[in-house]
Design a protein around this motif. Structure first.
Motif, PDB file in Angstrom:
ATOM      1  N   GLU A  53      20.736  60.254  31.176  1.00 25.47           N
ATOM      2  CA  GLU A  53      19.817  59.778  30.146  1.00 25.47           C
ATOM      3  C   GLU A  53      20.037  60.520  28.829  1.00 25.47           C
ATOM      4  N   GLU A  54      20.125  59.744  27.750  1.00 20.94           N
ATOM      5  CA  GLU A  54      20.374  60.310  26.424  1.00 20.94           C
ATOM      6  C   GLU A  54      19.043  60.551  25.711  1.00 20.94           C
ATOM      7  N   PHE A  55      18.981  61.576  24.878  1.00 22.53           N
ATOM      8  CA  PHE A  55      17.801  61.834  24.057  1.00 22.53           C
ATOM      9  C   PHE A  55      18.268  62.266  22.673  1.00 22.53           C
ATOM     10  N   CYS A  56      17.367  62.243  21.726  1.00 23.51           N
ATOM     11  CA  CYS A  56      17.737  62.530  20.333  1.00 23.51           C
ATOM     12  C   CYS A  56      16.888  63.661  19.769  1.00 23.51           C
ATOM     13  N   ASP A  93      27.614  76.099  12.952  1.00 25.52           N
ATOM     14  CA  ASP A  93      27.699  76.449  14.372  1.00 25.52           C
ATOM     15  C   ASP A  93      28.850  75.733  15.091  1.00 25.52           C
ATOM     16  N   HIS A  94      29.633  74.947  14.332  1.00 26.92           N
ATOM     17  CA  HIS A  94      30.777  74.197  14.895  1.00 26.92           C
ATOM     18  C   HIS A  94      30.333  73.250  16.004  1.00 26.92           C
ATOM     19  N   ILE A  95      29.188  72.615  15.794  1.00 19.98           N
ATOM     20  CA  ILE A  95      28.673  71.654  16.776  1.00 19.98           C
ATOM     21  C   ILE A  95      29.069  70.251  16.334  1.00 19.98           C
ATOM     22  N   ASP A  96      29.781  69.567  17.195  1.00 16.72           N
ATOM     23  CA  ASP A  96      30.276  68.225  16.913  1.00 16.72           C
ATOM     24  C   ASP A  96      30.103  67.371  18.162  1.00 16.72           C
ATOM     25  N   GLU A  97      30.532  66.120  18.089  1.00 18.15           N
ATOM     26  CA  GLU A  97      30.477  65.262  19.268  1.00 18.15           C
ATOM     27  C   GLU A  97      31.298  65.882  20.393  1.00 18.15           C
ATOM     28  N   ASN A  98      30.790  65.778  21.607  1.00 21.30           N
ATOM     29  CA  ASN A  98      31.377  66.343  22.836  1.00 21.30           C
ATOM     30  C   ASN A  98      31.214  67.859  22.964  1.00 21.30           C
ATOM     31  N   SER A  99      30.521  68.501  22.021  1.00 20.27           N
ATOM     32  CA  SER A  99      30.245  69.936  22.144  1.00 20.27           C
ATOM     33  C   SER A  99      29.221  70.157  23.251  1.00 20.27           C
ATOM     34  N   THR A 100      29.377  71.258  23.975  1.00 21.20           N
ATOM     35  CA  THR A 100      28.348  71.671  24.929  1.00 21.20           C
ATOM     36  C   THR A 100      27.474  72.682  24.200  1.00 21.20           C
ATOM     37  N   VAL A 101      26.166  72.460  24.227  1.00 21.32           N
ATOM     38  CA  VAL A 101      25.220  73.283  23.474  1.00 21.32           C
ATOM     39  C   VAL A 101      24.067  73.702  24.384  1.00 21.32           C
ATOM     40  N   LEU A 102      23.178  74.512  23.827  1.00 16.27           N
ATOM     41  CA  LEU A 102      21.931  74.868  24.507  1.00 16.27           C
ATOM     42  C   LEU A 102      20.786  74.194  23.770  1.00 16.27           C
ATOM     43  N   VAL A 103      19.852  73.629  24.517  1.00 10.47           N
ATOM     44  CA  VAL A 103      18.661  73.025  23.920  1.00 10.47           C
ATOM     45  C   VAL A 103      17.466  73.849  24.359  1.00 10.47           C
ATOM     46  N   THR A 104      16.762  74.422  23.396  1.00 12.15           N
ATOM     47  CA  THR A 104      15.622  75.284  23.697  1.00 12.15           C
ATOM     48  C   THR A 104      14.397  74.433  24.047  1.00 12.15           C
ATOM     49  N   MET A 145      19.281  66.123   7.234  1.00 14.56           N
ATOM     50  CA  MET A 145      18.991  66.214   8.667  1.00 14.56           C
ATOM     51  C   MET A 145      19.757  65.112   9.393  1.00 14.56           C
ATOM     52  N   ASP A 146      20.356  65.475  10.510  1.00 20.61           N
ATOM     53  CA  ASP A 146      21.117  64.523  11.306  1.00 20.61           C
ATOM     54  C   ASP A 146      20.375  64.183  12.594  1.00 20.61           C
ATOM     55  N   HIS A 147      20.603  62.974  13.087  1.00 18.67           N
ATOM     56  CA  HIS A 147      20.143  62.592  14.422  1.00 18.67           C
ATOM     57  C   HIS A 147      21.232  63.039  15.395  1.00 18.67           C
ATOM     58  N   VAL A 148      20.885  63.919  16.313  1.00 19.46           N
ATOM     59  CA  VAL A 148      21.860  64.402  17.294  1.00 19.46           C
ATOM     60  C   VAL A 148      21.465  63.823  18.651  1.00 19.46           C
ATOM     61  N   TYR A 149      22.368  63.055  19.226  1.00 19.67           N
ATOM     62  CA  TYR A 149      22.125  62.451  20.537  1.00 19.67           C
ATOM     63  C   TYR A 149      22.796  63.315  21.599  1.00 19.67           C
ATOM     64  N   LEU A 150      22.043  63.616  22.639  1.00 21.24           N
ATOM     65  CA  LEU A 150      22.529  64.522  23.678  1.00 21.24           C
ATOM     66  C   LEU A 150      22.159  64.004  25.057  1.00 21.24           C
ATOM     67  N   ARG A 151      22.780  64.582  26.051  1.00 18.87           N
ATOM     68  CA  ARG A 151      22.339  64.382  27.433  1.00 18.87           C
ATOM     69  C   ARG A 151      22.519  65.707  28.150  1.00 18.87           C
ATOM     70  N   TYR A 152      21.546  66.041  28.998  1.00 21.40           N
ATOM     71  CA  TYR A 152      21.654  67.269  29.769  1.00 21.40           C
ATOM     72  C   TYR A 152      22.793  67.148  30.768  1.00 21.40           C
ATOM     73  N   ALA A 196      16.793  78.010  27.684  1.00 23.28           N
ATOM     74  CA  ALA A 196      17.394  76.773  27.192  1.00 23.28           C
ATOM     75  C   ALA A 196      18.188  76.091  28.299  1.00 23.28           C
ATOM     76  N   ARG A 197      18.431  74.799  28.107  1.00 26.02           N
ATOM     77  CA  ARG A 197      19.244  74.031  29.054  1.00 26.02           C
ATOM     78  C   ARG A 197      20.530  73.596  28.371  1.00 26.02           C
ATOM     79  N   ARG A 198      21.589  73.528  29.160  1.00 28.12           N
ATOM     80  CA  ARG A 198      22.875  73.074  28.633  1.00 28.12           C
ATOM     81  C   ARG A 198      22.871  71.560  28.484  1.00 28.12           C
ATOM     82  N   ALA A 199      23.424  71.112  27.358  1.00 29.86           N
ATOM     83  CA  ALA A 199      23.511  69.672  27.102  1.00 29.86           C
ATOM     84  C   ALA A 199      24.826  69.371  26.387  1.00 29.86           C
TER      85      ALA A 199
END
Length: 197
Positions: free
Chosen positions: A164-167, A178-189, A152-159, A127-130
C-alpha cells in the motif's frame, strides 16, 4: 554544585502537577537536581550540571522552547539509573519523553543542542523503513515560485514488506540535500518526517 555527585537536569515544557513528588524522590536518593526553564536551554550542559571549567553564558543567544520532557543524568552508574527509574515508576510518574547521559563530549553542548541530538536519535529508533515510489514536485506555473514560499513535494512511499502506497509532504530542498530520490530507502518517523537512511 559538587562536580562528582550524581546530578539530574529536568525540563518540562509545562510544569507538571507531580513535580513536588519528583523533587522528593531526588532528595530521598541524594541526587542533586535542577529544574530547567526555557531560558536555561541556551546554557552549556557542563555549566548546568556544575562541572568544573564551565561558566554561565552571558551571550544574548535566543533560547528555544522544547516541546518534550527531557531528563539528563551526570555521574550515574547503570545501577543508580535503574534505581532512579524504579522510584519514578513506583511513584506513578509518567515516562519522560527523552533521556540522555552527560559525556565529556556533550558537556560542551548547550542543553538545546543536546535535546536536538537525542530527539533525532529517538525519532530514528521509532521510525519505519520505507521505499520512495515517486516524487511529485510543486508546480508554481509560468509565474514561478513566489519569494519566501518553500517548495514542498508530494512524496509517495510504501513501507518495506507492504504494497500500500501513502503520501507525505517534504521540502524539495531537504530531499535534495539528503539525496532522497525515487527508489531511495528512507526512514519515516511517527510524526511523518522523512529521514535519510
Amino acid at each position: 554544585m559538587n562536580p562528582v555527585q550524581e546530578t539530574v537536569l529536568l525540563y518540562y515544557p509545562k510544569k507538571p502537577k507531580y513535580l513536588p513528588k519528583i523533587k522528593s524522590i531526588f532528595v530521598q536518593l541524594g541526587i542533586q537536581f535542577r529544574i530547567l526553564d526555557a531560558a536555561s536551554t541556551a546554557q552549556k550542559i557542563g555549566y548546568l550540571t556544575g562541572r568544573t571549567g564551565f561558566e554561565k553564558s552571558t551571550s544574548d543567544v535566543p533560547f528555544s522552547k522544547i516541546p518534550q520532557s527531557v531528563l539528563v543524568m551526570d555521574h550515574f552508574s547503570g545501577v543508580r539509573m535503574d534505581v532512579l527509574f524504579s522510584y519514578l515508576k513506583k511513584a506513578g510518574i509518567p515516562s519522560i519523553d527523552l533521556k540522555a547521559i552527560v559525556t565529556d563530549t556533550n558537556a560542551d553542548w548547550t542543553f538545546f543542542a543536546l535535546y536536538q541530538e537525542i530527539a533525532k536519535e529517538h525519532a530514528r529508533m521509532h521510525a519505519r523503513r520505507a521505499i520512495v515510489t515517486r516524487i511529485e514536485e510543486s508546480d508554481f506555473g509560468c509565474e514561478g515560485r513566489p519569494d519566501g514560499v518553500i517548495a514542498m513535494d508530494h512524496v509517495y512511499l510504501r513501507y518495506e514488506q507492504e504494497s500500500e502506497e501513502f503520501c507525505l509532504m517534504a521540502e524539495d530542498e531537504q530531499l535534495y540535500a539528503d539525496h532522497i530520490d525515487e527508489n531511495s530507502t528512507v526512514l519515516v518517523t511517527a510524526d511523518g518526517k522523512i529521514l535519510p537512511l
